[in-house]
Design a protein around this motif. Sequence first.
Motif, PDB file in Angstrom:
ATOM      1  N   TYR A  95       0.834  -1.209   0.000  1.00 46.70           N
ATOM      2  CA  TYR A  95       0.000   0.000   0.000  1.00 46.70           C
ATOM      3  C   TYR A  95       0.869   1.259   0.000  1.00 46.70           C
ATOM      4  O   TYR A  95       0.623   2.195  -0.761  1.00 46.70           O
ATOM      5  CB  TYR A  95      -0.921  -0.002   1.218  1.00 46.70           C
ATOM      6  N   GLU A  96       1.886   1.289   0.830  1.00 45.24           N
ATOM      7  CA  GLU A  96       2.746   2.473   0.927  1.00 45.24           C
ATOM      8  C   GLU A  96       3.512   2.722  -0.363  1.00 45.24           C
ATOM      9  O   GLU A  96       3.743   3.873  -0.745  1.00 45.24           O
ATOM     10  CB  GLU A  96       3.707   2.316   2.104  1.00 45.24           C
ATOM     11  N   LYS A  99       1.112   4.314  -2.640  1.00 49.44           N
ATOM     12  CA  LYS A  99       0.825   5.655  -2.123  1.00 49.44           C
ATOM     13  C   LYS A  99       1.912   6.631  -2.568  1.00 49.44           C
ATOM     14  O   LYS A  99       1.626   7.785  -2.914  1.00 49.44           O
ATOM     15  CB  LYS A  99       0.741   5.621  -0.598  1.00 49.44           C
ATOM     16  N   GLN A 100       3.161   6.180  -2.557  1.00 50.82           N
ATOM     17  CA  GLN A 100       4.264   7.030  -3.022  1.00 50.82           C
ATOM     18  C   GLN A 100       4.067   7.411  -4.490  1.00 50.82           C
ATOM     19  O   GLN A 100       4.246   8.570  -4.877  1.00 50.82           O
ATOM     20  CB  GLN A 100       5.598   6.296  -2.851  1.00 50.82           C
ATOM     21  N   SER A 102       1.285   7.445  -6.145  1.00 49.13           N
ATOM     22  CA  SER A 102       0.066   8.239  -6.322  1.00 49.13           C
ATOM     23  C   SER A 102       0.314   9.726  -6.137  1.00 49.13           C
ATOM     24  O   SER A 102      -0.471  10.557  -6.596  1.00 49.13           O
ATOM     25  CB  SER A 102      -1.019   7.774  -5.339  1.00 49.13           C
ATOM     26  N   ARG A 103       1.412  10.080  -5.489  1.00 45.28           N
ATOM     27  CA  ARG A 103       1.723  11.502  -5.257  1.00 45.28           C
ATOM     28  C   ARG A 103       1.993  12.249  -6.560  1.00 45.28           C
ATOM     29  O   ARG A 103       1.930  13.481  -6.603  1.00 45.28           O
ATOM     30  CB  ARG A 103       2.932  11.615  -4.326  1.00 45.28           C
ATOM     31  N   ASP A 109      -6.833   8.368  -5.249  1.00 43.43           N
ATOM     32  CA  ASP A 109      -7.095   8.379  -3.817  1.00 43.43           C
ATOM     33  C   ASP A 109      -6.868   6.986  -3.225  1.00 43.43           C
ATOM     34  O   ASP A 109      -6.484   6.038  -3.929  1.00 43.43           O
ATOM     35  CB  ASP A 109      -8.524   8.857  -3.521  1.00 43.43           C
ATOM     36  N   ASN A 110      -7.088   6.857  -1.924  1.00 39.77           N
ATOM     37  CA  ASN A 110      -6.861   5.587  -1.235  1.00 39.77           C
ATOM     38  C   ASN A 110      -7.772   4.484  -1.756  1.00 39.77           C
ATOM     39  O   ASN A 110      -7.395   3.303  -1.755  1.00 39.77           O
ATOM     40  CB  ASN A 110      -7.058   5.767   0.273  1.00 39.77           C
ATOM     41  N   ILE A 113      -6.144   2.960  -4.789  1.00 41.40           N
ATOM     42  CA  ILE A 113      -5.021   2.098  -4.412  1.00 41.40           C
ATOM     43  C   ILE A 113      -5.523   0.727  -3.985  1.00 41.40           C
ATOM     44  O   ILE A 113      -5.021  -0.314  -4.426  1.00 41.40           O
ATOM     45  CB  ILE A 113      -4.185   2.757  -3.294  1.00 41.40           C
ATOM     46  N   LYS A 126      -1.755  -5.966   1.586  1.00 38.99           N
ATOM     47  CA  LYS A 126      -1.481  -4.537   1.412  1.00 38.99           C
ATOM     48  C   LYS A 126      -0.588  -3.967   2.502  1.00 38.99           C
ATOM     49  O   LYS A 126       0.155  -3.019   2.262  1.00 38.99           O
ATOM     50  CB  LYS A 126      -2.793  -3.742   1.356  1.00 38.99           C
TER      51      LYS A 126
END
Length: 241
Positions: A95-96, A99-100, A102-103, A109-110, A113, A126
């Motif tokens: 997940y992280e 998330k990186q 997605s920046r 959004d979450n 993901i 995840k």
Amino acid sequence: MEVVLEINELNKIYKNGLGIRDISLNICRGDIFGLLGANGSGKTTVMKVITGLMKADSGDVKIFGHSINTQYEKAMKNVGCMIETPESYPYLTAYENLKQISRYYDYIDNIRIDEVLDIVGILKYKNEKTKNFSLGMKQRLGIATAILSNPKLVILDEPLNGLDVDGMVAMRNLIRKLSDEEGTTFLISSHLIHDVELTCNRVGVIFNGKLINEDYTSNILRDYSTLENYFISEVDSNGRT
């Protein structure tokens, strides 16, 4: 039919004389194009040049009408890719890691993901660090990364490597679903002839850095019992001359 990817007389020769020569190809919207060839035939080089990871000696690539030589950002805006071995931050969770990535986008959004982790079959992992992932799980995460931004063109280099049988079937189904339902265009490289036959609607044979033929899979299978027979015939009649 809309041409998504246009490759014109692409050349990239390495110091040892290997590389790709005079590659020209058009891929249209919704195509699942399989670039079929043995290891070392030039498949990854083609993909690296297309995505700007490597500069061609000559030739051009246009994606959605934009040249990668002069309009790189516009060309790559709607492209997702996984080239060679998928990489991740090993001490971050799945997940992280997403998330990186997605920046770089203001619309992921979450929920998205979680959605792509579910699509590739690793949502339940995840919160596990990717250093503990198997090769197949890393491959799934790489594919999740490639489709995270809802790209219109997805370029996948050997996407089925490391997957078990269930994983291969799931990835084939995912690729066909995105093509059929969302009009996503795919360029896939592989040496796994059977999987290309089951997945791709068009196939190009690359041998010694040259694209020696390409056709619709349906046309090929009208004349040959299997894609393997077609591949062997094309290499024997064109590639070794």
